[in-house]
Design an enzyme around this catalytic site. Structure first.
Site, mmCIF file in Angstrom:
data_model
loop_
_atom_site.group_PDB
_atom_site.id
_atom_site.type_symbol
_atom_site.label_atom_id
_atom_site.label_comp_id
_atom_site.label_asym_id
_atom_site.label_seq_id
_atom_site.Cartn_x
_atom_site.Cartn_y
_atom_site.Cartn_z
ATOM 1 N N ARG A 1 -3.252 -5.542 -6.322
ATOM 2 C CA ARG A 1 -1.864 -5.972 -6.405
ATOM 3 C C ARG A 1 -1.031 -5.098 -5.469
ATOM 4 O O ARG A 1 -1.333 -3.916 -5.279
ATOM 5 C CB ARG A 1 -1.322 -5.858 -7.829
ATOM 6 C CG ARG A 1 -1.853 -6.888 -8.799
ATOM 7 C CD ARG A 1 -1.211 -8.257 -8.545
ATOM 8 N NE ARG A 1 -1.571 -9.222 -9.582
ATOM 9 C CZ ARG A 1 -2.600 -10.047 -9.526
ATOM 10 N NH1 ARG A 1 -3.411 -9.980 -8.466
ATOM 11 N NH2 ARG A 1 -2.836 -10.910 -10.483
ATOM 12 N N GLU B 1 5.864 -10.267 -2.290
ATOM 13 C CA GLU B 1 5.286 -11.471 -1.688
ATOM 14 C C GLU B 1 6.211 -12.679 -1.846
ATOM 15 O O GLU B 1 6.886 -12.804 -2.877
ATOM 16 C CB GLU B 1 3.932 -11.771 -2.350
ATOM 17 C CG GLU B 1 2.917 -10.673 -2.104
ATOM 18 C CD GLU B 1 1.612 -10.895 -2.854
ATOM 19 O OE1 GLU B 1 1.497 -11.934 -3.565
ATOM 20 O OE2 GLU B 1 0.715 -10.056 -2.748
ATOM 21 N N HIS C 1 -2.491 -13.033 0.454
ATOM 22 C CA HIS C 1 -2.934 -13.048 -0.949
ATOM 23 C C HIS C 1 -3.918 -14.205 -1.165
ATOM 24 O O HIS C 1 -3.755 -15.027 -2.068
ATOM 25 C CB HIS C 1 -1.739 -13.178 -1.901
ATOM 26 C CG HIS C 1 -2.058 -12.693 -3.288
ATOM 27 N ND1 HIS C 1 -1.117 -12.152 -4.130
ATOM 28 C CD2 HIS C 1 -3.226 -12.644 -3.989
ATOM 29 C CE1 HIS C 1 -1.666 -11.818 -5.276
ATOM 30 N NE2 HIS C 1 -2.949 -12.112 -5.210
#
Length: 329
Positions: free
Chosen positions: A246, A275, A293
């Protein structure tokens, strides 16, 4: 509540993630779907309207990554919920204590992404060490005939690799790197008796003993910004950082500064603090490999995930144990 297969009314499902047409159709065949993204309503208004239905939804399918937080306010808004199914392996976006206090069961993605994420982590590491993205740009720009061979890079074989978090994903990463002849060390909450790798109780010491550091741990209070300036400095000017966990596991500002100052050699990043926004400094660096991601995103894993999510929901509505429980009754 009976499932669609019995001919009774379909059980209500809050859909709080974007889905493709195939998955949406599969969900609608089994459940009465209340689709947040199709509604166009603000989240609070959507949840309030769902809770006011004559047969309010008892389950929610939630996107991973923190776009929607299943917290006290969320659960207050839909008190009928008894089950939350999230599409991620991590559950930092779900308040497990609040769910437990209300008797809400939680299911995650289990180990379904582990292989894909491990592949991606190794790919990022190779990409940084061999500067694959920058070398590709060098060729595309026509610089090879004009300026000669691209600069020398560094091999993966034989590197000392430290892994933060030796769960399902971290273990799969270690297995792959062993095939490259890498020396594997790790940090986790406690040593694991079943693995042959060297254990470090301290992340700073792990970084100091590593040529590359891979972040593969969950995000929680203990691991938030576990990689900060002290750890980056311990990794050193020849060290490489890879993060497929993360964004919050790494102090992003300190990482940018370490790369700018040459205090580490490079980074491979699939996750970020805010993000989908990525610091422009990272985008401009040739020694940084970036992906959106997407470590979990393969055609195979998406199909497997959809099957698993439906299986968890059907198990809940049938009164059976969840397939991949994070929080049981």
């Amino acid at each position: 509540m009976a499932s669609a297969a019995t001919g009774a009314a379909k059980p209500g499902l809050l859909l709080l993630r974007r889905t493709d047409a195939t998955f949406t159709a599969a969900l609608r065949a089994r459940f009465r779907v209340l689709d947040f993204y199709a509604s166009g309503a603000p989240l609070r208004a959507f949840l309030t309207a769902a809770a006011a239905e004559p047969d309010p939804p008892r389950a929610a399918l939630v996107v991973a990554g923190g776009a929607i937080l299943v917290d006290a306010a969320f659960l207050d808004a839909v008190p009928s919920l008894g089950c939350v199914v999230t599409t991620g392996a991590g559950v930092d976006h779900v308040d497990l204590a609040q769910c437990a206090g209300r008797g809400v069961v939680v299911a995650g993605a289990g180990e379904i992404f582990s292989v894909d994420v491990a592949d991606h982590a190794v790919g990022l590491l190779i990409g940084v060490l061999r500067r694959l993205a920058a070398a590709g740009r060098y060729v595309r720009a026509g610089l090879w005939p004009a300026q000669g061979d691209y600069r020398l890079t560094s091999k993966l074989s034989g590197k000392r690799v430290g892994i933060i978090g030796l769960g399902s994903i971290g273990s799969q990463i270690a297995k792959r790197l062993q095939a490259f002849g890498c020396a594997i060390s790790y940090h986790s909450r406690a040593p694991k008796a079943s693995v042959p790798y060297r254990y470090f109780p301290d992340v700073h010491a792990l970084a100091a003993d590593s040529d590359a550091l891979i972040v593969a741990c969950a995000l929680n209070d203990a691991t938030r910004r576990i990689v900060g300036r002290r750890v980056l400095d311990a990794l050193g000017p020849d060290g490489v950082l890879v993060n497929i966990a993360r964004g919050g596991n790494v102090d992003e500002q300190e990482l940018v500064a370490a790369l700018q100052d040459g205090r580490i050699a490079g980074a491979g990043l699939d996750v970020f603090q805010n993000e989908p926004h990525v610091p422009p400094e990272l985008r401009d660096m040739d020694n940084v490999v970036l992906t959106a991601h997407e470590a979990v995103s393969t055609e195979e894993s998406r199909a497997d995930l959809q099957e698993l999510m439906i299986g968890n929901l059907e198990a809940f509505f049938a009164g059976k144990p969840l397939l991949t429980p994070v929080l049981r009754p």
